[in-house]
Motif scaffolding. Structure first.
Motif, PDB file in Angstrom:
ATOM      1  N   ALA A 147      18.118 -56.108 -22.024  1.00  0.00           N
ATOM      2  CA  ALA A 147      19.210 -56.366 -21.084  1.00  0.00           C
ATOM      3  C   ALA A 147      19.276 -55.269 -20.035  1.00  0.00           C
ATOM      4  N   LYS A 148      19.786 -55.624 -18.866  1.00  0.00           N
ATOM      5  CA  LYS A 148      19.993 -54.642 -17.814  1.00  0.00           C
ATOM      6  C   LYS A 148      20.988 -53.598 -18.286  1.00  0.00           C
ATOM      7  N   MET A 149      20.709 -52.334 -17.985  1.00  0.00           N
ATOM      8  CA  MET A 149      21.589 -51.262 -18.448  1.00  0.00           C
ATOM      9  C   MET A 149      22.901 -51.272 -17.675  1.00  0.00           C
ATOM     10  N   SER A 150      23.998 -51.060 -18.393  1.00  0.00           N
ATOM     11  CA  SER A 150      25.312 -50.929 -17.774  1.00  0.00           C
ATOM     12  C   SER A 150      26.236 -50.203 -18.729  1.00  0.00           C
ATOM     13  N   LYS A 151      27.219 -49.506 -18.151  1.00  0.00           N
ATOM     14  CA  LYS A 151      28.168 -48.772 -18.979  1.00  0.00           C
ATOM     15  C   LYS A 151      28.960 -49.719 -19.873  1.00  0.00           C
ATOM     16  N   SER A 152      29.279 -50.895 -19.331  1.00  0.00           N
ATOM     17  CA  SER A 152      30.078 -51.841 -20.106  1.00  0.00           C
ATOM     18  C   SER A 152      29.342 -52.332 -21.350  1.00  0.00           C
ATOM     19  N   LYS A 153      28.005 -52.390 -21.270  1.00  0.00           N
ATOM     20  CA  LYS A 153      27.218 -52.822 -22.430  1.00  0.00           C
ATOM     21  C   LYS A 153      26.909 -51.668 -23.368  1.00  0.00           C
ATOM     22  N   GLY A 154      27.177 -50.445 -22.924  1.00  0.00           N
ATOM     23  CA  GLY A 154      26.911 -49.281 -23.769  1.00  0.00           C
ATOM     24  C   GLY A 154      25.443 -49.047 -24.029  1.00  0.00           C
ATOM     25  N   ASN A 155      24.584 -49.481 -23.102  1.00  0.00           N
ATOM     26  CA  ASN A 155      23.138 -49.346 -23.328  1.00  0.00           C
ATOM     27  C   ASN A 155      22.466 -48.475 -22.263  1.00  0.00           C
ATOM     28  N   VAL A 156      23.235 -47.590 -21.636  1.00  0.00           N
ATOM     29  CA  VAL A 156      22.696 -46.736 -20.581  1.00  0.00           C
ATOM     30  C   VAL A 156      21.910 -45.581 -21.193  1.00  0.00           C
ATOM     31  N   VAL A 157      20.731 -45.331 -20.660  1.00  0.00           N
ATOM     32  CA  VAL A 157      19.905 -44.197 -21.073  1.00  0.00           C
ATOM     33  C   VAL A 157      20.006 -43.118 -20.007  1.00  0.00           C
ATOM     34  N   SER A 158      20.387 -41.897 -20.396  1.00  0.00           N
ATOM     35  CA  SER A 158      20.558 -40.797 -19.459  1.00  0.00           C
ATOM     36  C   SER A 158      19.264 -40.012 -19.317  1.00  0.00           C
ATOM     37  N   PRO A 159      18.717 -39.902 -18.091  1.00  0.00           N
ATOM     38  CA  PRO A 159      17.517 -39.072 -17.907  1.00  0.00           C
ATOM     39  C   PRO A 159      17.748 -37.618 -18.306  1.00  0.00           C
ATOM     40  N   ASP A 160      18.965 -37.097 -18.031  1.00  0.00           N
ATOM     41  CA  ASP A 160      19.274 -35.708 -18.413  1.00  0.00           C
ATOM     42  C   ASP A 160      19.135 -35.514 -19.911  1.00  0.00           C
ATOM     43  N   GLU A 161      19.718 -36.438 -20.648  1.00  0.00           N
ATOM     44  CA  GLU A 161      19.670 -36.328 -22.110  1.00  0.00           C
ATOM     45  C   GLU A 161      18.238 -36.441 -22.616  1.00  0.00           C
ATOM     46  N   MET A 162      17.480 -37.373 -22.052  1.00  0.00           N
ATOM     47  CA  MET A 162      16.101 -37.546 -22.488  1.00  0.00           C
ATOM     48  C   MET A 162      15.246 -36.324 -22.136  1.00  0.00           C
ATOM     49  N   THR A 163      15.487 -35.771 -20.938  1.00  0.00           N
ATOM     50  CA  THR A 163      14.721 -34.592 -20.522  1.00  0.00           C
ATOM     51  C   THR A 163      15.056 -33.404 -21.415  1.00  0.00           C
ATOM     52  N   GLN A 164      16.318 -33.253 -21.744  1.00  0.00           N
ATOM     53  CA  GLN A 164      16.733 -32.156 -22.610  1.00  0.00           C
ATOM     54  C   GLN A 164      16.129 -32.299 -24.007  1.00  0.00           C
ATOM     55  N   ARG A 165      16.026 -33.528 -24.481  1.00  0.00           N
ATOM     56  CA  ARG A 165      15.543 -33.742 -25.854  1.00  0.00           C
ATOM     57  C   ARG A 165      14.023 -33.736 -25.940  1.00  0.00           C
TER      58      ARG A 165
END
Length: 842
Positions: free
Chosen positions: A589-607
């Motif tokens: 599904a398309k990412m959206s805050k309402s669906k709670g499926n957003v992936v953060s580049p900051d978080e991924m880069t940090q991890r």
């Protein structure tokens, strides 16, 4: 060299190299006519708050191309900027109680930091921000030049109005009857607006698409062609039966089927047609017709144009005359007729058009066939559907008996000879409405004087600056009309009082020329420098979402052609090649805050590190397809970066700082083991494949896969090769090649390992390896042997072995004999260099 055993730490390594690249100006580019240029550009982002994973994908694609092209010897321009005006910032500012300027500039600072943390090879000196006066002053200048040339004009007409956004929308910004920004139903509102005459370039915009085929995705070219919508036919005048002396005398229609004109039995008008009010004024049908028109105007235009729409209409009480037959034709208003096509009036030929047929049957209007396929008969009273197929004309006066295609020519000749009409070409494309009734946009540089009328601002007074001391309104209405310090001015023609235009420009104006400004953004006295434009433009590779296939790309193409005709640029098209990348999805599904499926580049880069994120985004799916984010996928990408780190740090004591592909065939022979030849062949094949896959085909996933195979090969042969000096040279060469060809994807990791093995210069400054064609020639190949489609054996044979030789050796194998025992060989299918399938029967 001392062996390095520390675990790879992407955070410290990536920050280290980003600092070095910045300090050394590694990715700065200058105009240099002695060098071949390559301009790679991703569509610039709207500063919405933070970059999302879709941003990371598009900029990872562009950066991989930019880095590879530099290594291939090109002088690369790879800039970045911000599409900073527009409704989202204004609406966000209203929501959060801050000024749009503050909201925008803070977001730019955040997003710039995020992009820099990804390690993209951007020339940040060229950064442009479209909401700053030093940028929009030039589009104000262009507007004045367009006004001088008649390309900009003011016009009153029904416009698409979004009640939620409190502004008009261009036709292209209405999607399925809804506002493209907020999904509010669009209504029609009578307004006087500023337009750009894009229709002047309709034919050129259409024809020049031919030159973009191959460089642009086929679907994007097709979408542009359909939007421009060229139709060839004729305009015909239908005289009104009883026109007033000082009123309209006829109805003009556009048709592509002038061969059917003698079968026209009624006239259909769009609800928006200006003649409707004139026809019904003072008549007994006035209220009924006006109510119907009000209802139809607010219908979704997509619905109105749909084939399955239930046809509805209202009779105006007036008639027009068929210029060929003299027939009295009742004039109706119909819900399926659109003002945006042709003239907004349709000669209805129900026998040969299905929409007209359905309407005629509903309202008991005459159906008159005038084209009959040879050998057929047709009765209008009993027909059950329209028949649009070709045939011979009947009941058509002097054209009776003619083939209908020949009749199109003859009818057009008759129209022009008798002053009844003319040959004509119609386009679906309409002029671009650039007026927006919102605050956060570039002011339109005109004023209104009671004595002088519309007065363009003097060029030397530009920019007309958008005042930043105004507060946005909770309802979205612009505060500009009430800002007296801005509105009240002096007419420079007569010295009298005047008021400034308070509409601002459509934000697509800014994005229609930003790629030109990148060539010399520091230029203060003019929008561009001729020598920079001539060198860098057009853009060699443009990258962005297919969602801009009509809006942005069409406007940018128009803008370049208009600037060309004003003498600013010397090109016809802005973008030679276009890559429309797919979206990044989560769980399909398309990412959206309402669906709670957003992936953060900051978080991924940090991890995981920026390189692992880049690697996953480029490896998980072909660039033009949607990518489904996968936690296991990003973890796999991270594992590969660590695996490569372990390989190089393990080999480091045995490696020397040699150039890629520097181990010769003689070195491979000196190693005296077949693994040396295998590794050299794999090394050179990988160099060739990665270059072609990235630069020519944008197949980043297969390019990365090839590097992974090379790494696997090194793992398999390293223990054998590191025991001799010749073997160490083979490994040193292969490691150097691996780091160079993978660096467009994982630049930080590769720079660090390049330094680790002893290189003193930057990997980013290296040339792409030159492969040895002889190294790609295989002496032996492995053939998979199947029996009835099942793999039963593998055999190594000479690369030039014939099919007969392979078959003989396979049949002589004990293993194969065991599987065909008691069976007859029916046939053998041989794929040279790959496969032999033995088909049997009992």
């Amino acid at each position: 060299m001392e062996k390095v055993t520390d675990r790879y730490d992407p955070q410290s390594v990536e920050v280290k190299w980003q600092r070095i690249w910045e300090e050394q100006g590694t990715f700065h580019s200058e105009t240099d006519a002695a060098l071949p240029k390559y301009y790679v550009l991703e569509m610039f982002p709207y500063p919405s708050g933070r970059i999302h994973i879709g941003h990371a994908r598009v900029y990872s694609i562009g950066d991989a191309v930019a880095r590879l092209k530099r290594m291939q010897g090109f002088n690369v321009l790879h800039p970045m900027g911000w599409d900073a005006f527009g409704l989202p910032a204004e609406n966000a500012a209203i929501k959060h109680g801050v000024h749009p300027a503050k909201w925008t500039m803070e977001n730019i600072d955040t997003m710039r930091t995020q992009l820099q943390r990804m390690g993209y090879s951007l020339d940040w000196r060229r950064e442009v921000t479209t909401c700053l006066p030093e940028y929009y002053r030039w589009e104000q200048l262009f507007f004045l030049k367009f006004l001088e040339q008649g390309l900009a004009y003011r016009h009153k007409a029904a416009q698409n109005w979004c009640e939620s956004c409190n502004t008009v929308l261009a036709n292209e910004q209405v999607e399925n009857g809804l506002c493209w920004r907020c999904d509010t139903k669009v209504e029609q509102k009578e307004l006087t607006q500023w337009f750009l005459r894009i229709t002047k370039y309709a034919e050129e915009l259409l024809q020049d698409l031919n030159g973009l085929e191959g460089g642009w995705p086929e679907r994007v070219v097709s979408m542009q062609r359909n939007w421009i919508g060229k139709s060839i036919g004729a305009e015909i005048e239908f005289a009104l039966e009883e026109p007033a002396e000082d009123a309209t005398q006829s109805i003009r229609v556009f048709t592509t089927r002038q061969d059917t004109v003698c079968g026209a039995t009624f006239m259909s008008l769009a609800a928006e047609h200006p003649l409707v009010e004139e026809l019904i004024a003072g008549s007994s049908r006035e209220a009924e017709v006006r109510a119907f028109c009000d209802k139809v105007r607010n219908m979704d235009k997509m619905v109105r144009g749909a084939e399955d729409l239930e046809k509805e209409g209202v009779f105006t009480g007036r008639y027009c005359l068929n210029p060929f037959t003299g027939r009295k034709m009742p004039i109706w208003v119909a819900n399926f007729v659109l003002m945006g096509y042709g003239t907004g009036a349709v000669m209805a030929v129900p026998a040969h058009d299905q929409r007209d047929f359905e309407f005629a049957r509903k309202y008991d209007l005459e159906v008159l066939p005038v084209i009959i396929p040879e050998g057929r008969t047709m009765d209008g009273a009993t027909m059950t559907e329209a028949r649009p197929e070709p045939g011979l004309l009947v009941d058509s006066g002097p054209f009776t008996g003619m083939d209908n295609e020949a009749a199109k020519v003859a009818v057009a000749d008759h129209l022009e000879a008798h002053g009844l009409g003319r040959r004509a070409i119609n386009y679906r494309l309409r002029d671009w409405n650039i007026s927006r009734q919102r605050y956060w946009g570039a002011p339109i540089p005109v004023m209104y004087c009671e004595s002088c009328g519309v007065v363009p601002e003097k060029e030397e007074n530009l920019p007309v600056i958008l005042p930043l001391d105004l507060q946005v309104r909770p309802d979205g209405r612009s505060p500009l009309p009430d800002a007296q310090d801005f509105v009240q001015t002096t007419c420079h023609l007569c010295g009298g009082p005047a008021r400034r235009e308070t509409d601002t420009m459509d934000t697509f104006v800014e994005s229609s020329w930003y790629f030109l400004r990148y060539t010399a953004p520091w230029e203060d006295g003019k929008p561009f420098r001729a020598e920079d434009l001539a060198y860098w433009c057009p853009v060699d590779q443009y990258i962005g979402g297919v969602g801009h296939a009509i809006l942005h790309l069409l406007y940018a193409r128009f803008w370049v052609k208009a600037l060309r005709d004003l003498g600013y640029v010397a090109m016809d098209e802005p973008f030679k090649a276009l890559l429309a990348q797919g979206m990044v999805l989560k769980d399909g599904a398309k990412m959206s805050k309402s669906k709670g499926n957003v992936v953060s580049p900051d978080e991924m880069t940090q991890r995981y590190g920026a390189d692992a994120v880049r690697l996953f985004l480029l490896f998980a799916a072909p660039a033009e397809r949607d990518l489904d984010w996968s936690d296991s996928g990003i973890e796999g990408a991270q594992r590969f970066t660590h695996r490569l780190w372990r390989l190089v740090t393990d080999l480091a004591p045995d490696l020397t700082a040699v150039a890629p592909c520097s181990a010769s065939a003689q070195d491979a022979q000196a190693a005296k083991v077949p693994e040396a030849v295998t590794l050299r062949r794999k090394e050179h094949a990988t160099v060739v494949k990665v270059a072609g896959d990235i630069a020519d085909r944008f197949q980043f996933n297969t390019a990365i896969s090839a590097v992974m195979e090379l790494v696997n090969t090194m793992y398999q042969v390293k223990d054998v090769l590191r025991t001799t000096d010749a073997g160490k040279k083979m490994l040193s060469s292969a490691v150097a090649s691996t780091l160079v060809v993978l660096s467009p994807v994982t630049p930080h990791l590769c720079e660090e390992m390049w330094q680790l093995v002893g290189h003193a210069d930057l990997l980013s400054h290296q040339s792409w390896p030159a492969h040895d064609p002889q190294a790609l020639i295989q002496d032996e190949v492995t053939i998979v042997v199947q029996v009835d489609g099942k793999v039963r054996s593998k055999m190594t044979v000479a690369a030039d072995a014939s099919g007969e030789q392979v078959q003989r050796e396979a049949l002589a194998s004990e293993n194969i004999q065991k599987h065909i025992s008691g069976r007859e060989v029916a046939k053998m299918v041989f794929v040279p260099g790959k496969l032999l399938n033995i088909v049997t029967r009992k």
